[in-house]
Design an enzyme around this catalytic site. Structure first.
Site, PDB file in Angstrom:
ATOM      1  N   GLU A 117       3.610 -10.577   0.166  1.00  0.00           N
ATOM      2  CA  GLU A 117       2.737 -10.657   0.629  1.00  0.00           C
ATOM      3  C   GLU A 117       2.132 -10.290  -0.705  1.00  0.00           C
ATOM      4  OE1 GLU A 117       0.906  -8.413   4.070  1.00  0.00           O
ATOM      5  OE2 GLU A 117       2.002  -7.600   3.172  1.00  0.00           O
ATOM      6  N   GLU A 154       0.789  -1.373  -0.099  1.00  0.00           N
ATOM      7  CA  GLU A 154       0.209   0.019  -0.004  1.00  0.00           C
ATOM      8  C   GLU A 154       0.731   1.318  -0.078  1.00  0.00           C
ATOM      9  OE1 GLU A 154      -2.314  -1.117   3.773  1.00  0.00           O
ATOM     10  OE2 GLU A 154      -3.121  -2.910   2.012  1.00  0.00           O
TER      11      GLU A 154
HETATM   12  P1  PGA Z   1      -4.646  -8.665   4.484  1.00  0.00           P
HETATM   13  O1  PGA Z   1      -3.375  -7.880   4.830  1.00  0.00           O
HETATM   14  O2  PGA Z   1      -4.243  -9.907   6.285  1.00  0.00           O
HETATM   15  O3  PGA Z   1      -6.200  -8.094   5.701  1.00  0.00           O
HETATM   16  O4  PGA Z   1      -4.321  -9.629   3.609  1.00  0.00           O
HETATM   17  C1  PGA Z   1      -2.239  -8.375   5.300  1.00  0.00           C
HETATM   18  C2  PGA Z   1      -1.328  -6.592   5.201  1.00  0.00           C
HETATM   19  O5  PGA Z   1      -1.671  -6.153   4.383  1.00  0.00           O
HETATM   20  O6  PGA Z   1      -0.298  -7.028   5.360  1.00  0.00           O
END
Ligand code: PGA
Length: 254
Positions: free
Chosen positions: A169, A99
């Site tokens: 991720e 993000e």
């Molecule tokens: P999530 O997010 O477990 O809601 O998929 C993981 C993260 O962005 O670290």
């Protein structure tokens, strides 16, 4: 032995009151962690000291910031430096979450600078990497993640790499409810370990904890964490629920 870590990433969620309640609920479960387990709380900046205070009597519980700036100090209104975080005596900083990469244009080279300021200030980076759906569909995810690691971390010597936690991720699994299969996670974690081993040697590669993140919940944590190269998880949504996160902590392999 590698640390097995359940790390919460609260992102930009919860009021002070809600943060208080969530931490109280988790701490009240009296979880006793074994020596190689950690529970980490990646909370928004205003709640760092609160979180630190709440978990202070729990062995193996630590606090993480979710970001820091590349500079040490100065006229950068609104930013938070690694030196400030260090003065709070927290252990970890999440660096390079997808993000941050997407909404705040943080590229691999900016992240290299963030990693440097963290290490200089004795903070351990939880360094995030991972590919988008189109990259996975093109089957170029291994090369993509390798480049993320090379451009942000490989200027460091092997002593410093020991301070890292890496979080894989896949972007297509974050907040989507779509989890990578345990096999997909293992495959990439093994690849990351091989990339580390090629650069820093096997002993160092084996010592770095690699967490999986992306729709981890109580119902799937055990299976994913059970894989050989998966050393726990970075957990978003499910970390905002006390009983879910407690189950996730309990799913760490021994
Ligand atoms: P999530 O997010 O477990 O809601 O998929 C993981 C993260 O962005 O670290």
């Amino acid at each position: 032995m590698r640390k097995q870590i359940a790390a919460a990433n609260w992102k930009m969620n919860l009021s002070l009151q809600q943060a208080n309640e969530l931490l109280d609920k988790i701490v009240s479960k009296n979880i006793v962690l074994s020596k190689n387990h950690e529970a980490v709380f990646g909370v928004p900046f205003p709640y760092l000291l609160l979180a630190k205070d709440k978990v202070k009597n729990n062995e193996g519980f630590f606090v993480a910031a979710q970001n820091c700036y590349t500079k040490e100090s100065g006229a950068f209104t609104g930013e938070v430096s690694a030196a400030m975080l260090s003065s709070l005596q927290i252990k970890y900083v999440i660096i390079g979450h997808s993000e941050r990469r997407e909404y705040f244009s943080e590229d691999n080279f900016t992240l290299a600078k963030k990693v440097d300021v963290c290490l200089k200030n004795n903070l351990k980076p939880i360094f995030c990497c991972g590919e988008s759906l189109d990259i996975r569909e093109n089957k170029t995810q291994n090369k993509y993640v390798e480049t993320q690691l090379k451009e942000s971390l490989f200027h460091l010597d092997s002593l410093l790499i020991r301070n890292f936690v890496i979080a894989y991720e896949p972007i297509w699994a974050i907040g989507t409810g779509k989890t990578a299969t345990a096999e997909q996670a293992q495959e990439m974690h093994e690849h990351i370990r091989n990339v580390l081993s090629d650069k820093y040697g096997n002993e160092i590669a084996e010592s770095v904890s690699i967490l999986y993140g992306g729709s981890v919940k109580a119902g799937n944590a055990k299976e994913i964490f059970g894989k050989k190269d998966v050393d726990g998880g970075l957990v978003g949504g499910a970390s905002l629920n006390a009983s879910e996160f407690v189950e996730i902590i309990k799913s760490l392999k021994s």
